[in-house]
Design a protein around this motif. Structure first.
Motif, PDB file in Angstrom:
ATOM      1  N   LEU A  22      23.486 -20.749  -4.932  1.00 14.35           N
ATOM      2  CA  LEU A  22      22.404 -21.335  -5.724  1.00 14.35           C
ATOM      3  C   LEU A  22      22.607 -21.049  -7.215  1.00 14.35           C
ATOM      4  O   LEU A  22      22.418 -21.929  -8.054  1.00 14.35           O
ATOM      5  CB  LEU A  22      21.045 -20.807  -5.264  1.00 14.35           C
ATOM      6  CG  LEU A  22      20.597 -21.252  -3.879  1.00 14.35           C
ATOM      7  CD1 LEU A  22      19.296 -20.567  -3.482  1.00 14.35           C
ATOM      8  CD2 LEU A  22      20.437 -22.764  -3.812  1.00 14.35           C
ATOM      9  N   LYS A  23      23.017 -19.833  -7.523  1.00 13.26           N
ATOM     10  CA  LYS A  23      23.303 -19.484  -8.919  1.00 13.26           C
ATOM     11  C   LYS A  23      24.380 -20.399  -9.487  1.00 13.26           C
ATOM     12  O   LYS A  23      24.273 -20.892 -10.612  1.00 13.26           O
ATOM     13  CB  LYS A  23      23.770 -18.030  -9.031  1.00 13.26           C
ATOM     14  CG  LYS A  23      22.680 -17.010  -8.865  1.00 13.26           C
ATOM     15  CD  LYS A  23      23.279 -15.608  -9.033  1.00 13.26           C
ATOM     16  CE  LYS A  23      22.254 -14.543  -8.839  1.00 13.26           C
ATOM     17  NZ  LYS A  23      22.793 -13.192  -8.976  1.00 13.26           N
ATOM     18  N   GLN A  24      25.442 -20.642  -8.690  1.00 20.21           N
ATOM     19  CA  GLN A  24      26.539 -21.492  -9.154  1.00 20.21           C
ATOM     20  C   GLN A  24      26.071 -22.933  -9.373  1.00 20.21           C
ATOM     21  O   GLN A  24      26.460 -23.570 -10.347  1.00 20.21           O
ATOM     22  CB  GLN A  24      27.691 -21.460  -8.154  1.00 20.21           C
ATOM     23  CG  GLN A  24      28.424 -20.136  -8.129  1.00 20.21           C
ATOM     24  CD  GLN A  24      29.426 -20.039  -6.992  1.00 20.21           C
ATOM     25  OE1 GLN A  24      29.276 -20.655  -5.936  1.00 20.21           O
ATOM     26  NE2 GLN A  24      30.469 -19.231  -7.205  1.00 20.21           N
ATOM     27  N   GLY A  25      25.243 -23.444  -8.464  1.00 17.53           N
ATOM     28  CA  GLY A  25      24.723 -24.799  -8.619  1.00 17.53           C
ATOM     29  C   GLY A  25      23.869 -24.929  -9.863  1.00 17.53           C
ATOM     30  O   GLY A  25      24.011 -25.882 -10.642  1.00 17.53           O
ATOM     31  N   ILE A  26      22.996 -23.978 -10.080  1.00 18.47           N
ATOM     32  CA  ILE A  26      22.131 -24.002 -11.266  1.00 18.47           C
ATOM     33  C   ILE A  26      22.970 -23.890 -12.536  1.00 18.47           C
ATOM     34  O   ILE A  26      22.730 -24.612 -13.508  1.00 18.47           O
ATOM     35  CB  ILE A  26      21.069 -22.887 -11.181  1.00 18.47           C
ATOM     36  CG1 ILE A  26      20.065 -23.219 -10.071  1.00 18.47           C
ATOM     37  CG2 ILE A  26      20.363 -22.700 -12.521  1.00 18.47           C
ATOM     38  CD1 ILE A  26      19.143 -22.077  -9.700  1.00 18.47           C
ATOM     39  N   GLU A  27      23.965 -23.001 -12.516  1.00 15.21           N
ATOM     40  CA  GLU A  27      24.843 -22.853 -13.689  1.00 15.21           C
ATOM     41  C   GLU A  27      25.555 -24.161 -14.020  1.00 15.21           C
ATOM     42  O   GLU A  27      25.704 -24.516 -15.196  1.00 15.21           O
ATOM     43  CB  GLU A  27      25.861 -21.738 -13.454  1.00 15.21           C
ATOM     44  CG  GLU A  27      25.262 -20.349 -13.509  1.00 15.21           C
ATOM     45  CD  GLU A  27      26.209 -19.264 -13.016  1.00 15.21           C
ATOM     46  OE1 GLU A  27      27.402 -19.555 -12.713  1.00 15.21           O
ATOM     47  OE2 GLU A  27      25.746 -18.112 -12.903  1.00 15.21           O
ATOM     48  N   GLU A  28      25.992 -24.889 -12.992  1.00 12.98           N
ATOM     49  CA  GLU A  28      26.671 -26.173 -13.228  1.00 12.98           C
ATOM     50  C   GLU A  28      25.727 -27.179 -13.885  1.00 12.98           C
ATOM     51  O   GLU A  28      26.081 -27.826 -14.867  1.00 12.98           O
ATOM     52  CB  GLU A  28      27.224 -26.726 -11.915  1.00 12.98           C
ATOM     53  CG  GLU A  28      27.878 -28.101 -12.053  1.00 12.98           C
ATOM     54  CD  GLU A  28      29.062 -28.142 -12.998  1.00 12.98           C
ATOM     55  OE1 GLU A  28      29.303 -29.223 -13.591  1.00 12.98           O
ATOM     56  OE2 GLU A  28      29.766 -27.121 -13.159  1.00 12.98           O
TER      57      GLU A  28
END
Length: 159
Positions: free
Chosen positions: A16-22
């Protein structure tokens, strides 16, 4: 334009962190974007109605401390108004046009939002009748904000 998401609790899931960062990276060409986390209130598994109100109230105070007077606030709530992506995009564009360049979205904890936060909100928005984890909702909301900017830019991304 400044877009802020206030969420209760810490985001732990790496995916989820990676998706939000993208999506945050993509949003950077359209706005200043930030996520503010406030601590969730520790509570036992089974709560009385009074205890639920107390927990939401304490989380609500933390949320309200992160909102400035000038911010236009969307509260995410199951009973809020549902919008299409196109309607949401137009709303964001209209807010910017009419002097609301600071937009804040509030995602409550597992019990929802306090009455005080709902009263402070300028509007309530719903993503449907489903109950979704509030951590996942952060990524969904971030994507929808990005989608809104892409629609307003005339990009084919949203199709």
């Amino acid at each position: 334009m400044n877009i802020k998401i206030i969420g209760v609790g810490k985001l732990k899931e790496k995916y989820l962190k990676q998706g939000i960062e993208e999506y945050a990276k993509r949003l950077s060409k359209f706005c200043k974007f930030e996520i503010v986390e406030v601590n969730d209130e520790k509570a036992p598994e089974k709560l009385s109605s009074a205890e639920m109100i107390d927990v939401k109230g304490k989380e609500g105070e933390r949320i309200l401390s992160k909102i400035k007077d000038k911010e236009y606030v969307y509260a995410l709530a199951i009973l809020g108004k549902e919008r299409t992506s196109e309607d949401f995009a137009k709303e964001i564009a209209d807010l910017g046009t009419y002097g609301h360049s600071d937009i804040t979205f509030v995602i409550g904890g597992s019990l929802g939002l306090s009455d005080a936060v709902l009263k402070r909100a300028d509007t309530q928005i719903s993503f449907g009748k489903f109950t979704l984890p509030h951590q996942l909702m952060r990524m969904i909301l971030t994507e929808q904000v990005y989608r809104g900017f892409m629609i307003n830019a005339g990009s084919p991304y949203h199709k």
